[in-house]
Design a protein around this motif. Structure first.
Motif, PDB file in Angstrom:
ATOM      1  N   ILE A 101       0.862  -1.185   0.000  1.00 18.06           N
ATOM      2  CA  ILE A 101       0.000   0.000   0.000  1.00 18.06           C
ATOM      3  C   ILE A 101       0.894   1.229   0.000  1.00 18.06           C
ATOM      4  O   ILE A 101       1.733   1.403   0.898  1.00 18.06           O
ATOM      5  N   ALA A 102       0.737   2.066  -1.011  1.00 17.03           N
ATOM      6  CA  ALA A 102       1.547   3.280  -1.128  1.00 17.03           C
ATOM      7  C   ALA A 102       0.636   4.465  -1.398  1.00 17.03           C
ATOM      8  O   ALA A 102      -0.398   4.336  -2.060  1.00 17.03           O
ATOM      9  N   PHE A 103       1.002   5.610  -0.897  1.00 19.28           N
ATOM     10  CA  PHE A 103       0.254   6.836  -1.174  1.00 19.28           C
ATOM     11  C   PHE A 103       1.146   8.034  -0.895  1.00 19.28           C
ATOM     12  O   PHE A 103       2.130   7.959  -0.151  1.00 19.28           O
ATOM     13  N   LYS A 104       0.797   9.124  -1.517  1.00 17.08           N
ATOM     14  CA  LYS A 104       1.518  10.370  -1.296  1.00 17.08           C
ATOM     15  C   LYS A 104       0.871  11.115  -0.142  1.00 17.08           C
ATOM     16  O   LYS A 104      -0.360  11.231  -0.084  1.00 17.08           O
ATOM     17  N   ILE A 105       1.687  11.613   0.765  1.00 19.85           N
ATOM     18  CA  ILE A 105       1.181  12.357   1.908  1.00 19.85           C
ATOM     19  C   ILE A 105       1.924  13.690   2.016  1.00 19.85           C
ATOM     20  O   ILE A 105       3.141  13.747   1.842  1.00 19.85           O
ATOM     21  N   LYS A 106       1.180  14.718   2.247  1.00 19.41           N
ATOM     22  CA  LYS A 106       1.752  16.041   2.485  1.00 19.41           C
ATOM     23  C   LYS A 106       1.157  16.591   3.768  1.00 19.41           C
ATOM     24  O   LYS A 106      -0.067  16.611   3.926  1.00 19.41           O
ATOM     25  N   LEU A 107       2.041  17.004   4.693  1.00 19.80           N
ATOM     26  CA  LEU A 107       1.589  17.580   5.951  1.00 19.80           C
ATOM     27  C   LEU A 107       1.622  19.094   5.869  1.00 19.80           C
ATOM     28  O   LEU A 107       2.493  19.676   5.209  1.00 19.80           O
ATOM     29  N   PHE A 153      -0.708   1.970   9.699  1.00 23.76           N
ATOM     30  CA  PHE A 153       0.560   2.422   9.134  1.00 23.76           C
ATOM     31  C   PHE A 153       0.431   3.903   8.820  1.00 23.76           C
ATOM     32  O   PHE A 153      -0.538   4.330   8.185  1.00 23.76           O
ATOM     33  N   GLY A 154       1.421   4.699   9.262  1.00 28.75           N
ATOM     34  CA  GLY A 154       1.321   6.115   8.985  1.00 28.75           C
ATOM     35  C   GLY A 154       2.568   6.882   9.346  1.00 28.75           C
ATOM     36  O   GLY A 154       3.579   6.318   9.796  1.00 28.75           O
ATOM     37  N   ILE A 155       2.481   8.165   9.161  1.00 25.11           N
ATOM     38  CA  ILE A 155       3.583   9.072   9.434  1.00 25.11           C
ATOM     39  C   ILE A 155       3.146  10.086  10.479  1.00 25.11           C
ATOM     40  O   ILE A 155       2.025  10.604  10.432  1.00 25.11           O
ATOM     41  N   LYS A 156       4.023  10.364  11.427  1.00 29.47           N
ATOM     42  CA  LYS A 156       3.726  11.329  12.471  1.00 29.47           C
ATOM     43  C   LYS A 156       4.177  12.711  12.027  1.00 29.47           C
ATOM     44  O   LYS A 156       4.895  12.872  11.031  1.00 29.47           O
ATOM     45  N   SER A 157       3.786  13.714  12.783  1.00 26.20           N
ATOM     46  CA  SER A 157       4.098  15.090  12.399  1.00 26.20           C
ATOM     47  C   SER A 157       5.593  15.381  12.443  1.00 26.20           C
ATOM     48  O   SER A 157       6.053  16.327  11.810  1.00 26.20           O
ATOM     49  N   ASN A 158       6.377  14.559  13.174  1.00 26.54           N
ATOM     50  CA  ASN A 158       7.825  14.750  13.217  1.00 26.54           C
ATOM     51  C   ASN A 158       8.556  13.936  12.162  1.00 26.54           C
ATOM     52  O   ASN A 158       9.786  13.882  12.139  1.00 26.54           O
ATOM     53  N   GLY A 159       7.824  13.247  11.280  1.00 28.36           N
ATOM     54  CA  GLY A 159       8.425  12.487  10.197  1.00 28.36           C
ATOM     55  C   GLY A 159       8.654  11.032  10.481  1.00 28.36           C
ATOM     56  O   GLY A 159       9.089  10.287   9.593  1.00 28.36           O
ATOM     57  N   ASP A 160       8.383  10.552  11.688  1.00 32.88           N
ATOM     58  CA  ASP A 160       8.578   9.143  12.014  1.00 32.88           C
ATOM     59  C   ASP A 160       7.506   8.277  11.349  1.00 32.88           C
ATOM     60  O   ASP A 160       6.312   8.597  11.433  1.00 32.88           O
ATOM     61  N   LEU A 161       7.939   7.189  10.722  1.00 32.86           N
ATOM     62  CA  LEU A 161       7.002   6.188  10.235  1.00 32.86           C
ATOM     63  C   LEU A 161       6.720   5.202  11.353  1.00 32.86           C
ATOM     64  O   LEU A 161       7.650   4.779  12.057  1.00 32.86           O
ATOM     65  N   GLU A 205      10.645  18.397   2.803  1.00 31.89           N
ATOM     66  CA  GLU A 205       9.958  17.822   1.648  1.00 31.89           C
ATOM     67  C   GLU A 205       8.535  17.407   1.991  1.00 31.89           C
ATOM     68  O   GLU A 205       7.591  17.662   1.236  1.00 31.89           O
ATOM     69  N   ILE A 206       8.347  16.756   3.152  1.00 33.63           N
ATOM     70  CA  ILE A 206       7.021  16.301   3.563  1.00 33.63           C
ATOM     71  C   ILE A 206       6.072  17.475   3.736  1.00 33.63           C
ATOM     72  O   ILE A 206       4.892  17.397   3.388  1.00 33.63           O
ATOM     73  N   TYR A 207       6.582  18.594   4.255  1.00 42.57           N
ATOM     74  CA  TYR A 207       5.730  19.753   4.517  1.00 42.57           C
ATOM     75  C   TYR A 207       5.628  20.716   3.325  1.00 42.57           C
ATOM     76  O   TYR A 207       4.838  21.653   3.364  1.00 42.57           O
ATOM     77  N   PHE A 231      -3.826  13.604   1.039  1.00 41.37           N
ATOM     78  CA  PHE A 231      -3.529  12.269   0.545  1.00 41.37           C
ATOM     79  C   PHE A 231      -3.740  12.270  -0.969  1.00 41.37           C
ATOM     80  O   PHE A 231      -4.651  12.925  -1.478  1.00 41.37           O
ATOM     81  N   ASP A 232      -2.926  11.500  -1.674  1.00 41.59           N
ATOM     82  CA  ASP A 232      -3.120  11.389  -3.120  1.00 41.59           C
ATOM     83  C   ASP A 232      -2.457  10.116  -3.617  1.00 41.59           C
ATOM     84  O   ASP A 232      -1.653   9.485  -2.916  1.00 41.59           O
ATOM     85  N   ASP A 233      -2.790   9.741  -4.856  1.00 40.31           N
ATOM     86  CA  ASP A 233      -2.137   8.659  -5.578  1.00 40.31           C
ATOM     87  C   ASP A 233      -2.015   7.397  -4.735  1.00 40.31           C
ATOM     88  O   ASP A 233      -0.921   6.891  -4.459  1.00 40.31           O
ATOM     89  N   LEU A 234      -3.168   6.866  -4.338  1.00 42.61           N
ATOM     90  CA  LEU A 234      -3.230   5.660  -3.513  1.00 42.61           C
ATOM     91  C   LEU A 234      -3.189   4.420  -4.401  1.00 42.61           C
ATOM     92  O   LEU A 234      -4.009   4.267  -5.308  1.00 42.61           O
ATOM     93  N   ILE A 235      -2.183   3.547  -4.160  1.00 46.04           N
ATOM     94  CA  ILE A 235      -2.058   2.293  -4.903  1.00 46.04           C
ATOM     95  C   ILE A 235      -2.022   1.141  -3.913  1.00 46.04           C
ATOM     96  O   ILE A 235      -1.231   1.141  -2.973  1.00 46.04           O
ATOM     97  N   ILE A 236      -2.899   0.161  -4.130  1.00 42.91           N
ATOM     98  CA  ILE A 236      -2.955  -1.037  -3.297  1.00 42.91           C
ATOM     99  C   ILE A 236      -2.816  -2.231  -4.231  1.00 42.91           C
ATOM    100  O   ILE A 236      -3.587  -2.372  -5.178  1.00 42.91           O
TER     101      ILE A 236
END
Length: 797
Positions: free
Chosen positions: A97-103, A146-154, A181-183, A244-249
């Motif tokens: 499962i992949a997706f683009k995330i921008k905080l 599965f996710g990313i925290k606001s400090n960049g930790d997966l 990059e994430i922000y 969230f964008d470009d979700l591929i499963i």
């Protein structure tokens, strides 16, 4: 979840170009067992719904904006958006499962915030529809977050136990570059369950320095089975937090759900009424605006007949409404609501049937009310019993096969599944989310026969309603609000003084969303622009008067004594003290309508019945020392009971209730009502003592149990049945009552309150009716169970 003995985690930051996602819905690789789902939102306009087949919890937590999915919470709670077409069905295999995330910058200080995806939400023992409601409460079965925290930790969490499985920290040397990059532009993150290498890998594909870490702590774990859902949890509210964008499963462990009864599409549900020559049908859409009404067509077909129709779109409630002349002398028609637009890459449709008259030789009406959402509560969601009331109603519907279904009010409760949003314009989507839950729950019932829907107080976001002719509720008192209301009960003070405290636009949206499919009203609008729906409906030999009493009802504050929430708090108030000649129940115009309808000569086989919101008597008891200021429902204990002076019932105002009964005269007409939660059959009397039968139908799933245990049982050998006088001086003969039952079967916490449904069955000649009252557990024994005292036979002529 099975204990993880050894897992290899790959935490990778590598230079990698972002892939181009061209498939928005589903792609299957025909050369392998790999299934692939791909979503992007480039062609979806800005809207609350995430399109395709997503179910969001709630409509105020997600939106599509500028081609991306935006996490935009109104209140800070866990939010989900479920893919309803597919689920993880296998425990071992490959999954990616992949997706683009921008905080966004405003989330930086929210150190506990996380944005990602749920893997295996729900439980295999539960229905797919139930699993779609996993949001603020932890998953009832094994589930990964599965996710990313606001400090960049997966991170990878066990979302069933809310424990951390693994955290992939970013090296401090490159952390600043990665976070920038994430922000700024966003990055792709990926979770991979690799069966061959027996590993789970967490990847952050940034354009920064590549880093790779591996942690060996066990062998390959079981993949949780259940839903896949977008997810976020944050304490920051009222502002966009991430995209969230470009979700591929892809993988070989998830499959198309079948049957697809729980799948969401652009058309959520439909409901209609029809006569032998006319159809009034409403299609409830998910919250999006079609480019044109031609995107949603209504195809009607029958013997030697087929045609397609287009309706009117109402943007306030996201509905399309159709008013159609039907072909003469048809025996049966099939209809399909067909959607063909960019909200879905496939053409989707809903199908149902239309009959010109009741199909049963003995016509049946199914009566329902007060959908209490008992499965949502302050401690979270009771997933095991989430849809129990609806499953049982569906079974009862299939068992009885009614010709007409009537929902008598309180389709929603404003405080469930979460607190109401009263603020404009957010109240609109809050209502539509709760209304959509109702549509989702009952859409299989509303497809194939006329369905009557009436509104009540909770539908318009009020605990009680005395509409006082449809006026706007007071916002400023002439004097100070009495101290006994307390600082937090301003809305109770408003209700006691009458009118609607939600705005006219909101009230009209609610009224139209639930009743626009009824025949044209007797009087379309009040002078202030509020819509009416009271009307007459003829279906074969069933003749119904549909009333809306509480819109016109006088408020309790016009009494000469102190009141709180429709109860007096003064001592020594007598029945005579409750009456003034100017008190109203139905209002003059509706009263005129009722008089014309009641005195219209009936045809040979016709059965006449009135659907109203509440019974014309206060058939409840409370403890002798009960006061509404304690704010608790009555319960049976050793304390003596008194007849409850509840002005929310239509036993008050007596003068207005008597006027309504008097226009009926000695016509033997059956009343059907809801609102009071407790099933009961009573005879009430007009001013010249003509008896008129009321059937108060059990609630679907009531949250506020009521009871009838009068302490004065003298001269009543069948206690608690027999003849009584209520607190307002109304004489009544109690024939049956479904009191709370502490010994009710599982789930007792729901069934002890005696929820259920009613069936009214008419004989061929229209001269008699048989009243049935079924508890939700009606099928718990070899023989079908009814509440004690039912069925009851009633004469209609």
């Amino acid at each position: 979840m099975q204990k993880l003995i050894t897992i290899i985690f790959g935490c990778v930051l590598i230079l990698k170009a972002q892939p181009s996602f061209c498939h928005k819905f589903r792609l299957t690789d025909s050369n392998s067992s790999v299934e692939k789902l791909e979503f992007n939102w480039d062609s979806i306009p800005n809207q609350p719904w995430l399109a395709y087949n997503f179910w969001s919890n709630s409509f105020l937590g997600w939106e599509v904006k500028n081609g991306e999915v935006i996490a935009h919470p109104y209140i800070p709670q866990r939010r989900t958006a479920h893919i309803t077409s597919h689920s993880i069905k296998k425990s071992e295999g490959n999954l990616s499962i992949a997706f683009k995330i921008k905080l966004f910058d405003k989330i930086k200080r929210d150190t506990n915030a996380i944005f990602g995806i749920l893997i295996g939400a729900g439980d295999t023992s539960l229905s797919q529809k139930t699993n779609n409601f996993v949001f603020n409460t932890l998953s009832p079965g094994p589930c990964h977050l599965f996710g990313i925290k606001s400090n960049g930790d997966l991170i990878l969490k066990d979302y069933h136990t809310d424990t951390l499985i693994f955290k992939c920290e970013i090296d401090s040397i490159v952390k600043e570059k990665v976070l920038n990059e994430i922000y700024s532009t966003g990055s792709e993150i990926r979770v991979t369950y690799d069966y061959n290498s027996k590993a789970i890998k967490l990847d952050l594909n940034a354009k920064s320095v590549p880093i790779k870490n591996e942690f060996k702590i066990g062998h390959y774990p079981i993949i949780p089975q259940g839903n896949i859902a977008l997810f976020y949890d944050a304490k920051t509210s009222y502002t966009p937090l991430a995209s969230f964008d470009d979700l591929i499963i892809s993988g070989d462990v998830f499959e198309l759900n079948f049957p697809q009864t729980a799948t969401i599409g652009p058309v959520l549900s439909s409901f209609y009424t029809n006569t032998s020559d006319s159809l009034f049908l409403t299609a409830q859409l998910m919250p999006f605006k079609p480019d044109s009404v031609e995107e949603v067509g209504l195809l009607i077909s029958g013997e030697n007949f087929e045609d397609t129709y287009y309706g009117f779109f109402d943007s306030s409630s996201y509905q399309i409404r159709y008013r159609i002349a039907l072909p003469k002398n048809f025996k049966k028609l099939d209809y399909r609501i067909i959607y063909n637009g960019k909200q879905s890459e496939i053409i989707v449709s809903k199908s149902g049937t239309i009959f010109p008259k009741p199909k049963n030789k003995k016509p049946k009406l199914m009566a329902l009310n007060c959908n209490g959402f008992t499965f949502f509560h302050s401690g979270g969601i009771d997933y095991e019993n989430l849809l129990y009331p609806y499953r049982q109603i569906q079974k009862g519907y299939e068992f009885e096969n009614p010709d007409v279904v009537a929902f008598l009010g309180d389709q929603i409760y404003e405080s469930r599944p979460e607190s109401p949003i009263f603020k404009v314009p957010f109240c609109r989507l809050d209502y539509l989310y709760k209304w959509s839950i109702w549509c989702y729950a009952f859409r299989d019932i509303t497809l194939n026969q006329p369905t009557i829907i009436m509104t009540d107080d909770h539908d318009v976001f009020q605990g009680n309603l005395w509409g006082n002719g449809g006026v706007e509720a007071q916002t400023k008192p002439i004097n100070e609000i009495p101290d006994y209301y307390g600082t937090s009960n301003y809305d109770t003070w408003q209700q006691d003084h009458g009118g609607y405290f939600m705005g006219l636009d909101f009230v009209n949206m609610v009224l139209k969303s639930q009743t626009s499919h009824l025949p044209f009203p007797y009087d379309p609008y009040l002078k202030n622009g509020m819509v009416n729906y009271y009307t007459e409906y003829n279906y074969g030999y069933i003749n119904l008067a549909i009333l809306e009493d509480k819109k016109f009802k006088t408020p309790p504050a016009e009494n000469e004594f102190r009141v709180y929430n429709g109860f007096t708090i003064d001592d020594n108030v007598t029945p005579k003290d409750y009456h003034k000649d100017n008190f109203k129940l139905l209002g003059q115009d509706q009263l005129s309508f009722l008089e014309k309808w009641a005195n219209k000569p009936r045809s040979k086989k016709e059965s006449k019945m009135i659907l109203t919101q509440s019974a014309y008597a206060s058939l409840t008891t409370v403890q002798i020392d009960y006061t509404p200021l304690k704010d608790r429902p009555a319960k049976r204990d050793s304390t003596l009971q008194k007849v409850s002076p509840d002005m929310d019932t239509n036993g008050w105002p007596k003068i207005g209730r008597d006027r309504a009964l008097d226009v009926i005269g000695n016509n033997e007409i059956l009343f059907i009502s809801g609102d009071q939660h407790m099933g009961a059959v009573i005879d009430v009397y007009d001013s010249v003592k003509n008896p008129i039968t009321f059937y108060s139908v059990p609630a679907i799933a009531n949250t506020w149990p009521r009871m009838w245990w009068p302490s004065d049982s003298s001269n009543n050998p069948n206690y608690p049945l027999g003849k009584y006088t209520d607190a307002f001086g109304n004489k009544m003969n109690v024939k049956a009552v479904a009191n709370p039952n502490p010994n009710a079967p599982y789930p007792n916490k729901i069934n002890y309150k005696s929820p259920g449904f009613g069936i009214i069955e008419f004989n061929k000649k229209g001269t008699k009716a048989k009243l049935h009252a079924y508890p939700l557990y009606f099928d718990s024994q070899e023989k079908t169970v009814e509440f004690e005292g039912w069925p009851i036979k009633v004469k209609l002529k």
